[in-house]
Design an enzyme around this catalytic site. Structure first.
Site, short mmCIF file in Angstrom:
data_model
loop_
_atom_site.label_atom_id
_atom_site.label_comp_id
_atom_site.label_asym_id
_atom_site.label_seq_id
_atom_site.Cartn_x
_atom_site.Cartn_y
_atom_site.Cartn_z
N THR A 39 2.77 -1.35 8.88
CA THR A 39 3.32 -2.21 9.93
C THR A 39 3.67 -3.60 9.43
O THR A 39 4.35 -4.34 10.13
CB THR A 39 2.27 -2.39 11.05
N ASP A 80 0.87 -1.17 0.00
CA ASP A 80 0.00 0.00 0.00
C ASP A 80 0.91 1.23 0.00
O ASP A 80 2.13 1.11 -0.20
CB ASP A 80 -1.00 -0.04 1.17
N HIS A 81 0.33 2.39 0.23
CA HIS A 81 1.11 3.64 0.20
C HIS A 81 2.21 3.66 1.25
O HIS A 81 3.31 4.14 1.00
CB HIS A 81 0.17 4.84 0.40
N ARG A 116 10.37 -32.55 10.85
CA ARG A 116 9.28 -32.42 11.83
C ARG A 116 8.41 -31.19 11.55
O ARG A 116 7.25 -31.12 11.99
CB ARG A 116 9.84 -32.35 13.26
N HIS A 136 11.23 -23.02 9.30
CA HIS A 136 10.27 -23.78 10.10
C HIS A 136 8.82 -23.67 9.63
O HIS A 136 8.06 -24.62 9.79
CB HIS A 136 10.33 -23.32 11.57
N ASN A 137 8.43 -22.53 9.10
CA ASN A 137 7.01 -22.33 8.74
C ASN A 137 6.74 -22.47 7.25
O ASN A 137 5.58 -22.42 6.83
CB ASN A 137 6.52 -20.93 9.17
C1 RB5 Z 1 -2.13 2.70 6.47
O1 RB5 Z 1 -2.24 3.91 7.12
C2 RB5 Z 1 -1.83 1.60 7.46
O2 RB5 Z 1 -2.93 1.38 8.27
C3 RB5 Z 1 -1.44 0.32 6.74
O3 RB5 Z 1 -0.34 0.58 5.94
C4 RB5 Z 1 -1.03 -0.83 7.61
O4 RB5 Z 1 -0.05 -0.45 8.53
C5 RB5 Z 1 -2.10 -1.60 8.23
O5 RB5 Z 1 -1.85 -2.60 8.94
#
Ligand code: RB5
Length: 149
Positions: free
Chosen positions: A66, A7-8, A131, A97-98
């Site tokens: 995030t 995203d942005h 495993r 592992h995943n």
């Molecule tokens: C965008 O503002 C933000 O919410 C998005 O990039 C992300 O962090 C959401 O989990």
């Protein structure tokens, strides 16, 4: 083939990872976004994930602010195992592992050199199997509604 999407808020990381992949001669599909103008991460997650589950690509790198929202959206797609990673150990272990097929990175959490490093580790670390196969199969069974306690 690798798929990239953001995203942005993840756009700067995605662009830096593209520079890295270009330098290595690694082919990728860029599913957008194309700027820092505000967009909704779920749409980009879905587009990228369908390229992985459809067999067009082996792995994807997704970026948002995030790494959380875009990974949550990605993990709703059947066959996707997306892991938010903030350090090198996580990027290595989610492959070993995943057997994660997607790494999710946060543009408001890690800097660009770190994102490139984590992407590199993610793309170049093999699943250990053994495993861990049974455990990943359990995740798939939960997804299919066939997991038995
Ligand atoms: C965008 O503002 C933000 O919410 C998005 O990039 C992300 O962090 C959401 O989990």
């Amino acid at each position: 083939m690798i798929v990239l999407a953001s995203d942005h808020a993840g756009f700067p990381l995605k662009e830096e990872i593209k520079v890295f992949l270009d330098g290595k001669g690694v082919e990728y599909i860029d599913c957008g976004t194309d700027s820092t103008a505000s967009v909704d991460y779920a749409k980009f997650a879905q587009t990228a994930c369908l390229k992985v589950t459809g067999g067009e690509a082996d792995k994807a790198i997704l970026c948002c602010g995030t790494g959380i929202g875009i990974s949550m959206a990605a993990n709703k797609v059947k066959g996707i195992r997306a892991a938010v990673c903030t350090n090198e150990f996580m990027a290595e272990m989610t492959r070993r592992h995943n057997n994660a097929n997607i790494i999710a990175l946060g543009g408001r959490i890690i800097d660009e050199p770190t994102a490139v490093k984590l992407a590199d580790i993610f793309l170049n670390t093999e699943f250990e199997g053994d495993r861990h196969t049974k455990r990943v199969d359990m995740i798939t069974a939960i997804e299919n509604g066939t997991f038995e306690l």
